[in-house]
Scaffold this active site. Structure first.
Site, short mmCIF file in Angstrom:
data_model
loop_
_atom_site.label_atom_id
_atom_site.label_comp_id
_atom_site.label_asym_id
_atom_site.label_seq_id
_atom_site.Cartn_x
_atom_site.Cartn_y
_atom_site.Cartn_z
N LYS A 1 0.84 -1.21 0.00
CA LYS A 1 0.00 0.00 0.00
C LYS A 1 0.87 1.25 0.00
O LYS A 1 2.08 1.17 0.28
CB LYS A 1 -0.94 -0.01 1.21
CG LYS A 1 -0.23 0.03 2.55
CD LYS A 1 -1.21 -0.12 3.71
CE LYS A 1 -0.47 -0.25 5.02
NZ LYS A 1 -1.35 -0.61 6.14
N MET B 1 12.26 24.62 1.51
CA MET B 1 11.44 23.81 0.61
C MET B 1 12.31 22.89 -0.26
O MET B 1 11.99 21.73 -0.47
CB MET B 1 10.57 24.71 -0.28
CG MET B 1 9.54 23.94 -1.08
SD MET B 1 8.56 24.96 -2.18
CE MET B 1 7.53 25.87 -1.05
N TYR C 1 16.25 30.61 6.96
CA TYR C 1 15.03 31.28 7.41
C TYR C 1 14.99 31.46 8.92
O TYR C 1 15.40 30.58 9.66
CB TYR C 1 13.80 30.47 7.00
CG TYR C 1 13.44 30.58 5.54
CD1 TYR C 1 13.11 31.82 4.97
CD2 TYR C 1 13.42 29.45 4.72
CE1 TYR C 1 12.77 31.91 3.63
CE2 TYR C 1 13.08 29.54 3.38
CZ TYR C 1 12.75 30.77 2.85
OH TYR C 1 12.42 30.86 1.52
N ARG D 1 -10.57 0.14 15.36
CA ARG D 1 -10.45 0.95 14.15
C ARG D 1 -11.47 0.41 13.16
O ARG D 1 -12.51 0.98 12.96
CB ARG D 1 -9.01 0.87 13.64
CG ARG D 1 -8.69 1.80 12.53
CD ARG D 1 -7.20 1.79 12.17
NE ARG D 1 -6.76 0.48 11.65
CZ ARG D 1 -5.53 0.26 11.17
NH1 ARG D 1 -4.62 1.24 11.17
NH2 ARG D 1 -5.20 -0.92 10.70
C1 LIG Z 1 -0.44 -1.70 6.72
C2 LIG Z 1 -1.00 -2.95 7.21
C3 LIG Z 1 -0.19 -4.04 7.50
C4 LIG Z 1 1.33 -3.96 7.50
O1 LIG Z 1 1.78 -3.38 8.67
P1 LIG Z 1 3.34 -3.29 9.02
O2 LIG Z 1 3.39 -2.77 10.39
O3 LIG Z 1 3.93 -2.33 8.03
O4 LIG Z 1 3.88 -4.66 8.86
C5 LIG Z 1 -0.80 -5.22 7.89
N1 LIG Z 1 -2.14 -5.32 7.96
C6 LIG Z 1 -2.97 -4.30 7.70
C7 LIG Z 1 -4.43 -4.46 7.84
C8 LIG Z 1 -2.43 -3.08 7.32
O5 LIG Z 1 -3.26 -2.05 7.07
#
Ligand SMILES: *Cc1c(COP(=O)(O)O)cnc(C)c1O
Length: 359
Positions: free
Chosen positions: A36, A304, A256, A131
């Site tokens: 992801k 930046m 800055y 969650r």
């Molecule tokens: C992102 C995610 C993972 C991976 O988590 P890590 O801590 O990066 O290993 C596993 N399961 C779900 C549901 C996630 O959203």
């Protein structure tokens, strides 16, 4: 084409190494490699062909799943939050995706959908993370509702741990509530462990682990020292170059808000890396980069497009010298800590304007 010198180098061997270490730790389980957020900033198209030995890939969005399919991925793909609208189901069927079901609306929508084959379904259990997912006490009922539906093939139980660090007791609590509430839970395929649980709680491995951060070579806890003995290697090196050198004397200030005041005559280097590249602006004054084999400090506010570094101890430094912002010598976990965050966030925040180069 790349014009500015900044570059994220993706180390193929480090990624393979990390995968292998995990495979040895969770040798009985299948592996969802989590891709992801553009493979945690590493570039999803770069990463998935290297992780050939994964049993499947887990992503968040349909768009990511489609990128994988259109680039020749024929492994199982899991949508970690399932679908967000009914029309997503058309693509889920078209691209043979596995879906997570975590709310009532998804159940209703799925069981009414006119499809042409049954899908693999992950039922998300809210075992304490609070969650996403259904409470453990409702899972038996949900399974009864969907198990004979024509859209449902195999059901897998899924949960996510809120704290799977080494000395956490919360993992036991979450597992126990599942065991207590779900009738015959052992007869189901289970996917519970993220990176932290995979490393530190082997009894959570079950059938499929879901690993993200550890593949990329940072610590699930945000503390590099927690994984430093496991031979895990950072996959990304964020590198740039010195593009200007300034000579400053006592009384001068840098950048800055005149944040840093110089107390001795010295050279400073200006590096082509700023917050628009994803480098965090809110670092403390003890944050380092690596130049010519030497760790040296960042001075003043991050701009930046550039940042300033101390060259007091690197007198031979010159324009064009390479600078490591994070990688093997400067751990991303340490930069993140300095910015009051975790490696995950820095990886995901790396700007699209930084080219990713496979090595
Ligand atoms: C992102 C995610 C993972 C991976 O988590 P890590 O801590 O990066 O290993 C596993 N399961 C779900 C549901 C996630 O959203």
């Amino acid at each position: 084409m790349t014009t500015r010198p900044i570059l994220a180098i993706i180390n193929t061997n480090a990624l393979k190494n990390n995968f292998k270490i995990i495979k040895n730790i969770a040798f009985k389980s299948k592996i969802w490699s989590v891709l992801k957020s553009n493979a945690y900033g590493h570039g999803i198209k770069n990463i998935f062909p290297i992780l050939k030995k994964s049993d499947g890939f887990a992503v968040l969005t349909l768009e990511e799943a489609i990128i994988l399919r259109e680039n020749g991925c024929n492994k199982p793909i899991l949508l970690l939050e399932g679908f967000f609208s009914k029309k997503d189901l058309y693509f889920i069927y078209k691209y043979y995706l596995t879906i997570t079901i975590h709310n009532k609306w998804q159940i209703k929508t799925l069981i009414k959908y006119k499809s042409y084959y049954p899908l693999n379904i992950y039922i998300k259990i809210n075992s304490g993370m609070n969650r996403l997912g259904f409470l453990p006490k409702n899972i038996n009922n949900i399974i009864n509702i969907i198990k004979n539906n024509i859209n449902v093939y195999k059901i897998t139980l899924m949960t996510h741990f809120a704290d799977a660090s080494k000395n956490s007791h919360f993992v036991y609590k979450q597992l126990n509530i599942i065991k207590k509430n779900i009738f015959n839970y052992n007869n189901f395929t289970c996917s519970f462990a993220n990176s932290a649980a995979t490393l530190w709680h082997p009894y959570t491995h079950y059938d499929w682990i879901r690993i993200g951060i550890i593949l990329y070579g940072a610590s699930p806890t945000g503390d590099w020292k927690d994984i430093s003995k496991k031979k895990i290697q950072p996959v990304m090196t964020l590198k740039s170059k010195i593009i200007s050198i300034q000579k400053v004397s006592s009384g001068d200030t840098i950048g800055y808000n005149c944040k840093y005041s110089v107390n001795t005559k010295r050279k400073i280097g200006i590096v082509a890396c700023g917050y628009a590249d994803g480098y965090p602006r809110n670092i403390t004054s003890k944050t380092f980069v690596f130049i010519k084999g030497i760790k040296t400090k960042i001075l003043g506010n991050i701009c930046m497009d550039v940042l300033a570094v101390d060259l007091k101890n690197i007198p031979t430094a010159q324009i064009g010298n390479s600078v490591e912002l994070w990688g093997n010598n400067i751990k991303i976990d340490n930069v993140a800590k300095s910015a009051n965050t975790i490696g995950y966030e820095l990886m995901c925040s790396l700007s699209p304007r930084v080219p990713r180069l496979l090595k």
